[in-house]
Design a protein around this motif. Structure first.
Motif: not given
Length: 96
Positions: A50-75
Motif C-alpha cells: 500500500r505504501t512505499e515504505t511497506e514495499a521497501i520493507e517487503r523487498a528487504l524481507d525478501l532479500a533476507i529470506a533469500e540469503h537465509e535459504k541460500n545459506r541453509l542450502a549451502l550447509q
C-alpha cells in the motif's frame, strides 16, 4: 535518475535471549535515502504494498529470506558432500 528522496523507516531486528526462548524485538530507525522513484513504484506494484515504505520493507524481507535459504542450502550441500555418499552417474556427465 535518482530524483526521489525517500524518508522511511528501516526495521533493525534485535534479538535478545530470554530464559528459555529467543525473544525478537523490532526497532525502527529513521533513515534518509535517495532512491529511484520509478523502481520503488514498480516494487510497490509487484509486492502489492500500500505504501512505499511497506514495499521497501517487503523487498528487504525478501532479500533476507533469500540469503537465509541460500545459506541453509549451502550447509546442506556441504553436509551431503562430507557424508561420503557414492553417486552413480548413468549418463557419465558428473566429474569427480
Amino acid at each position: 535518475m535518482y530524483t526521489h528522496v525517500a524518508f522511511m523507516y528501516i526495521s533493525d531486528i534485535l534479538t535478545q535471549s530470554g530464559s528459555d526462548a529467543m525473544t525478537t524485538l523490532t526497532k525502527r530507525s529513521h533513515k534518509h535515502f535517495q532512491l529511484d522513484s520509478a523502481k520503488i513504484k514498480r516494487a510497490q506494484r509487484a509486492l502489492q504494498a500500500r505504501t512505499e515504505t511497506e514495499a521497501i520493507e517487503r523487498a528487504l524481507d525478501l532479500a533476507i529470506a533469500e540469503h537465509e535459504k541460500n545459506r541453509l542450502a549451502l550447509q546442506a550441500t556441504e553436509r551431503f558432500l562430507k557424508s561420503g555418499i557414492q553417486i552413480k552417474d548413468v549418463y557419465g556427465t558428473l566429474v569427480g
